[in-house]
Design a protein around this motif. Sequence first.
Motif, PDB file in Angstrom:
ATOM      1  N   SER A  37       0.838  -1.201   0.000  1.00  0.00           N
ATOM      2  CA  SER A  37       0.000   0.000   0.000  1.00  0.00           C
ATOM      3  C   SER A  37       0.873   1.250   0.000  1.00  0.00           C
ATOM      4  CB  SER A  37      -0.894   0.007   1.246  1.00  0.00           C
ATOM      5  OG  SER A  37      -1.532   1.263   1.381  1.00  0.00           O
ATOM      6  N   GLY A  38       0.453   2.205  -0.804  1.00  0.00           N
ATOM      7  CA  GLY A  38       1.160   3.483  -0.836  1.00  0.00           C
ATOM      8  C   GLY A  38       0.564   4.477   0.154  1.00  0.00           C
ATOM      9  N   SER A  39      -0.429   4.033   0.938  1.00  0.00           N
ATOM     10  CA  SER A  39      -1.123   4.955   1.843  1.00  0.00           C
ATOM     11  C   SER A  39      -0.308   5.184   3.125  1.00  0.00           C
ATOM     12  CB  SER A  39      -2.502   4.388   2.197  1.00  0.00           C
ATOM     13  OG  SER A  39      -2.992   5.027   3.354  1.00  0.00           O
ATOM     14  N   ARG A  57      -1.274   6.559   5.756  1.00  0.00           N
ATOM     15  CA  ARG A  57      -2.140   6.282   6.915  1.00  0.00           C
ATOM     16  C   ARG A  57      -2.084   4.802   7.275  1.00  0.00           C
ATOM     17  NH1 ARG A  57      -3.218  10.156   2.935  1.00  0.00           N
ATOM     18  NH2 ARG A  57      -4.359   8.511   1.879  1.00  0.00           N
ATOM     19  N   ARG A  58      -2.107   3.934   6.267  1.00  0.00           N
ATOM     20  CA  ARG A  58      -2.053   2.489   6.544  1.00  0.00           C
ATOM     21  C   ARG A  58      -0.704   2.108   7.153  1.00  0.00           C
ATOM     22  NH1 ARG A  58      -5.137   1.629   1.214  1.00  0.00           N
ATOM     23  NH2 ARG A  58      -7.242   1.803   2.065  1.00  0.00           N
ATOM     24  N   GLU A  68      -8.203   1.888 -10.491  1.00  0.00           N
ATOM     25  CA  GLU A  68      -9.216   1.798  -9.425  1.00  0.00           C
ATOM     26  C   GLU A  68     -10.596   2.301  -9.877  1.00  0.00           C
ATOM     27  OE1 GLU A  68      -8.034   2.832  -5.444  1.00  0.00           O
ATOM     28  OE2 GLU A  68      -5.932   2.356  -5.817  1.00  0.00           O
ATOM     29  N   LYS A 121      -5.107  -5.654  -6.183  1.00  0.00           N
ATOM     30  CA  LYS A 121      -3.883  -5.117  -5.573  1.00  0.00           C
ATOM     31  C   LYS A 121      -2.960  -6.270  -5.166  1.00  0.00           C
ATOM     32  CE  LYS A 121      -6.008  -0.782  -3.943  1.00  0.00           C
ATOM     33  NZ  LYS A 121      -6.329   0.124  -2.821  1.00  0.00           N
ATOM     34  N   THR A 161     -10.377   1.331   0.647  1.00  0.00           N
ATOM     35  CA  THR A 161     -11.398   2.064   1.414  1.00  0.00           C
ATOM     36  C   THR A 161     -12.314   2.831   0.472  1.00  0.00           C
ATOM     37  OG1 THR A 161      -9.841   2.335   3.254  1.00  0.00           O
ATOM     38  CG2 THR A 161     -11.719   3.836   3.215  1.00  0.00           C
ATOM     39  N   LYS A 183     -11.866   8.386  -4.517  1.00  0.00           N
ATOM     40  CA  LYS A 183     -11.163   9.669  -4.379  1.00  0.00           C
ATOM     41  C   LYS A 183     -11.741  10.657  -5.382  1.00  0.00           C
ATOM     42  CE  LYS A 183      -7.038   7.028  -3.434  1.00  0.00           C
ATOM     43  NZ  LYS A 183      -5.832   6.450  -4.027  1.00  0.00           N
ATOM     44  N   ALA A 221     -10.777   8.650  -0.009  1.00  0.00           N
ATOM     45  CA  ALA A 221     -12.096   8.178  -0.416  1.00  0.00           C
ATOM     46  C   ALA A 221     -13.169   9.079   0.189  1.00  0.00           C
ATOM     47  CB  ALA A 221     -12.285   6.736   0.052  1.00  0.00           C
ATOM     48  N   ILE A 228     -10.820  11.833   8.255  1.00  0.00           N
ATOM     49  CA  ILE A 228     -11.347  11.984   9.622  1.00  0.00           C
ATOM     50  C   ILE A 228     -10.199  12.279  10.589  1.00  0.00           C
ATOM     51  CG2 ILE A 228     -11.211   9.531  10.325  1.00  0.00           C
ATOM     52  CD1 ILE A 228     -13.986   9.911  11.630  1.00  0.00           C
ATOM     53  N   GLN A 229      -8.982  11.873  10.204  1.00  0.00           N
ATOM     54  CA  GLN A 229      -7.802  12.073  11.064  1.00  0.00           C
ATOM     55  C   GLN A 229      -7.215  13.470  10.905  1.00  0.00           C
ATOM     56  OE1 GLN A 229      -8.025  10.516   8.244  1.00  0.00           O
ATOM     57  NE2 GLN A 229      -6.114  10.305   7.147  1.00  0.00           N
ATOM     58  N   VAL A 253     -12.121   3.816   9.263  1.00  0.00           N
ATOM     59  CA  VAL A 253     -12.384   5.027   8.456  1.00  0.00           C
ATOM     60  C   VAL A 253     -11.058   5.582   7.926  1.00  0.00           C
ATOM     61  CG1 VAL A 253     -13.481   7.311   8.414  1.00  0.00           C
ATOM     62  CG2 VAL A 253     -14.404   5.518   9.891  1.00  0.00           C
TER      63      VAL A 253
HETATM   64  C1  LIG Z   1     -12.655   8.229   4.594  1.00  0.00           C
HETATM   65  C2  LIG Z   1     -11.155   8.363   4.702  1.00  0.00           C
HETATM   66  C3  LIG Z   1     -10.304   7.815   3.768  1.00  0.00           C
HETATM   67  N1  LIG Z   1      -8.949   7.967   3.877  1.00  0.00           N
HETATM   68  C4  LIG Z   1      -8.014   7.403   2.886  1.00  0.00           C
HETATM   69  C5  LIG Z   1      -7.562   5.966   3.188  1.00  0.00           C
HETATM   70  C6  LIG Z   1      -6.998   5.522   1.852  1.00  0.00           C
HETATM   71  O1  LIG Z   1      -5.597   5.856   1.830  1.00  0.00           O
HETATM   72  C7  LIG Z   1      -7.754   6.378   0.834  1.00  0.00           C
HETATM   73  C8  LIG Z   1      -8.637   5.541  -0.069  1.00  0.00           C
HETATM   74  O2  LIG Z   1      -7.924   5.084  -1.152  1.00  0.00           O
HETATM   75  P1  LIG Z   1      -7.476   3.570  -1.377  1.00  0.00           P
HETATM   76  O3  LIG Z   1      -7.567   3.296  -2.824  1.00  0.00           O
HETATM   77  O4  LIG Z   1      -8.211   2.672  -0.438  1.00  0.00           O
HETATM   78  O5  LIG Z   1      -5.946   3.558  -0.919  1.00  0.00           O
HETATM   79  P2  LIG Z   1      -4.699   4.362  -1.475  1.00  0.00           P
HETATM   80  O6  LIG Z   1      -4.787   4.556  -2.964  1.00  0.00           O
HETATM   81  O7  LIG Z   1      -4.498   5.590  -0.630  1.00  0.00           O
HETATM   82  O8  LIG Z   1      -3.507   3.369  -1.125  1.00  0.00           O
HETATM   83  P3  LIG Z   1      -3.198   1.904  -1.743  1.00  0.00           P
HETATM   84  O9  LIG Z   1      -4.214   1.594  -2.813  1.00  0.00           O
HETATM   85  O10 LIG Z   1      -1.800   2.004  -2.283  1.00  0.00           O
HETATM   86  O11 LIG Z   1      -3.300   0.965  -0.560  1.00  0.00           O
HETATM   87  O12 LIG Z   1      -8.570   7.293   1.585  1.00  0.00           O
HETATM   88  C9  LIG Z   1      -8.401   8.665   4.958  1.00  0.00           C
HETATM   89  O13 LIG Z   1      -7.171   8.802   5.055  1.00  0.00           O
HETATM   90  N2  LIG Z   1      -9.242   9.196   5.902  1.00  0.00           N
HETATM   91  C10 LIG Z   1     -10.599   9.084   5.837  1.00  0.00           C
HETATM   92  O14 LIG Z   1     -11.300   9.606   6.739  1.00  0.00           O
END
Ligand SMILES: Cc1cn([C@H]2C[C@H](O)[C@@H](COP(=O)(O)OP(=O)(O)OP(=O)(O)O)O2)c(=O)[nH]c1=O
Length: 229
Positions: A7-9, A11-12, A32, A51, A85, A98, A181, A186-187, A204
């Motif tokens: 994951s590139g997120s 937050r994760r 996506e 993924k 998410t 997104k 998304a 929320i953070q 979330v």
């Molecule tokens: C609703 C919500 C979503 N999000 C983020 C989480 C996810 O990173 C993103 C949704 O996109 P995703 O496609 O789930 O994830 P990503 O593209 O960021 O990362 P990857 O596919 O590489 O794992 O929205 C928040 O950070 N806070 C929030 O409150």
Amino acid sequence: MKLILASGSPRRHELLTRAQLDFTVMSVDIDETPHIDEAPKAYIERMVATKADAAVEQINKALNEKLKNNQADLPESIIILTADTIGVLADGTTVLVKPSNREDAYRMWQQMSDNVHEVWTAVQATHVSLSSEKASSPNHNPVLQVVNQLQITERTEVTFIALTAEMMSNYWDSGEPADKAGGYGIQGLGAAWVSRINGSYTNVVGLPLAQTLALINDMQVNDIQVKEV
Ligand SMILES: Cc1cn([C@H]2C[C@H](O)[C@@H](COP(=O)(O)OP(=O)(O)OP(=O)(O)O)O2)c(=O)[nH]c1=O
């Protein structure tokens, strides 16, 4: 046993770090875009599986390179975690991903304003292991095979306050919504729009932590110890 968060997120990454597990991170890049009329469950399950497939392919490529260069430090077994998410509107069918631009974000927020929506995060754990038979074959390709895969989907209900045009404009200008998304975090600043949640908070943010650790345990791979804190 190696644990990889594909994951590139950020937050994760941050959430999984809190579990004090040893893991490495890689990014996967997939399309996506939801299919027309694709139901939320079908979409999110397809995303985590796609993924994971992309991650296995990338790791296989890297392992093949190592084999060509006679590097022996190949992991025997890997668990790959992938997550996705989405927001789901109260109609139960409209998927929020997104926002593609400011107008797209406004369109979503107008439907979320003074209303309840759900945030769904799916997590897939994919256990792959090195196939010794194939690894020793002359073409070395592929070397990893999927042993087991499990998915979970966690849902959290989120209530938004009534949003004004000025609030939406200011929030978009902050730069926070674009990679999230439903167009909010929320953070972050988005917390000011949330009057109530019912369910997991980490879900979330993008990774339901307790449920993800239970999923890793359910893979029954004994040498990844989920610590009790
Ligand atoms: C609703 C919500 C979503 N999000 C983020 C989480 C996810 O990173 C993103 C949704 O996109 P995703 O496609 O789930 O994830 P990503 O593209 O960021 O990362 P990857 O596919 O590489 O794992 O929205 C928040 O950070 N806070 C929030 O409150």
